[in-house]
Design an enzyme around this catalytic site. Structure first.
Site, PDB file in Angstrom:
ATOM      1  CB  CYS A 163      -0.905  -0.256   1.425  1.00 44.67           C
ATOM      2  SG  CYS A 163      -2.554  -1.366   0.886  1.00 44.67           S
ATOM      3  CB  ALA A 164       3.772   2.567   0.606  1.00 42.39           C
TER       4      ALA A 164
END
Length: 412
Positions: free
Chosen positions: A360-361
């Site tokens: 999620c980055a």
């Protein structure tokens, strides 16, 4: 006021599945190296929830023994969070679902002309909610982050919110939050801090961070019961429309449809609140208070990083210099092995749980994967990384088992 704080929490205080069965029929102690995603539950948290369950009832909306007990427990949980994070007059504690929910709430509460300054290195929870942003390139050092923010704020006017991570969920590196806060305040800006990966390892203090807002999740601090918090200055939150419209957020609804909204935390906590999650989060925060678990994790992380450096076709992902301070997170690229298949083999053949993906980055992880591939002498960067994260319950044997397994899997 909170009573005396407990000593450091031992590893045995964490619930564990114990032995798991491998594909070959043997059993081993499960090595949970995915703690950064969702930490296991503290025994004291499970006990607190179990003790409250027979009394479970309505919060704020009922009469009788159950409602009185649950309302008291819920508001005591809020007081515990406020006390342990050092809230001052004018600060508030709003219970949310998680860090992502907290930042979406704050995004809805920003004055209309607010510009949010953040970095490409952030988790999506701190990239995607903001309506009007200035995104700075991922810095290569703490000093570069401070310098980049300074230059950015020179050119901005009006309401400005700087929003940064305290510890990277990809690399584990600690960010210079106090210095960034000082720069933000010097230019009249506010600062919000994503403490999701700091809170499990070190006590969080609004004053020490210099933060106007802090957000983190219960499931990161050994309280996996679906609650998070947004803590900080109340003025923007009190002036904003409710995050959710509904019961609890409304103080009065007239026959003609006019609504008078509640003030304080209730304004943004519509519906039946997550009582068990709030109590669990506060209980975990109390159990972890006064401790710095990074001290106990340093040897584990040091051994893991040194072992990875010796493996062929394996390269650690990092943004800052190698000696930058960090929490217990290490991500790495493995050439010649599909990350998903690797994770399955680690689980089924070695009893090890890790995380694979972009965490999620996406902007940061893709950048670091490309750089890692170049250091390994190829332009064919893996599409995903592997992340091993340590915490309460992690042992030296778990680290050695991971390194031994990777030695087998990552052979050229």
């Amino acid at each position: 006021m909170s009573p005396a704080l407990p000593p450091a929490v031992p590893s045995s205080a964490v619930l564990s599945p114990g032995d798991v069965k491998l594909r070959n029929g043997r059993t081993v102690d499960f090595a949970n190296l995915d703690i950064a995603a969702t930490a296991p539950c503290l025994r004291v948290v499970a006990d607190a929830v179990a003790e409250l369950l027979p009394y479970y009832g309505s919060v704020h909306r009922g009469a009788g023994a159950l409602s009185e007990r649950c309302t008291r427990e819920y508001e005591q949980a809020r007081e515990t969070v406020a006390d342990l994070l050092g809230c001052a007059d004018g600060d508030t504690v709003v219970f949310t679902r998680n860090t992502t929910d907290s930042f979406n709430l704050l995004a809805r509460a920003l004055p209309a002309d607010t510009t949010v300054v953040t970095f490409d290195a952030e988790h999506h929870a701190n990239l995607l909610p903001w309506p009007r942003t200035v995104r700075l390139p991922a810095p290569r050092s703490a000093g570069e982050a401070v310098e980049a923010l300074t230059h950015s704020l020179y050119n901005l006017g009006g309401n400005v919110l700087v929003s940064v991570t305290a510890a990277s969920n990809v690399t584990g590196e600690l960010w210079p939050v106090a210095e960034l806060a000082d720069i933000a305040h010097r230019f009249g800006a506010r600062i919000a801090v994503d403490a999701a990966q700091l809170a499990p390892h070190s006590q969080v203090s609004l004053a020490e961070l210099g933060a106007d807002y802090v957000a983190f999740s219960g499931h990161k601090i050994y309280a996996p019961f679906g609650a998070g918090v947004l803590v900080g200055r109340a003025d923007w939150l009190d002036a904003a429309p409710p995050y959710l419209a509904g019961g609890g957020a409304s103080a009065n609804v007239a026959a003609d449809g006019a609504v008078r909204w509640a003030t304080g935390p209730a304004r943004h906590e519509a519906g039946t609140p997550n009582l068990l999650g709030a109590v669990a989060l506060a209980t975990a925060l109390r159990a972890l208070a006064g401790t710095d678990h990074r001290r106990g994790e340093e040897a584990l992380v040091r051994r893991l990083r040194a072992g990875l450096a010796e493996l062929p076709n394996v390269e650690e992902l990092r943004l800052f210099p190698a000696d930058a301070p960090r929490v217990g997170i290490v991500s790495f690229a493995v050439l010649g092995a599909d990350p998903g298949d690797l994770a399955v083999r680690l689980g089924r053949d070695h009893g090890i749980g890790v995380r694979t993906g972009l965490f999620c980055a996406h902007p940061l992880t893709r950048q670091l994967l490309t750089e890692a591939a170049e250091r390994l002498g190829t332009t064919a960067a893996p599409t995903q990384a592997v992340r091993a994260s340590v915490g309460l319950g992690t042992t030296h044997e778990h680290i050695e088992r991971l390194l031994d397994a990777l030695q087998q899997i990552a052979q050229p």
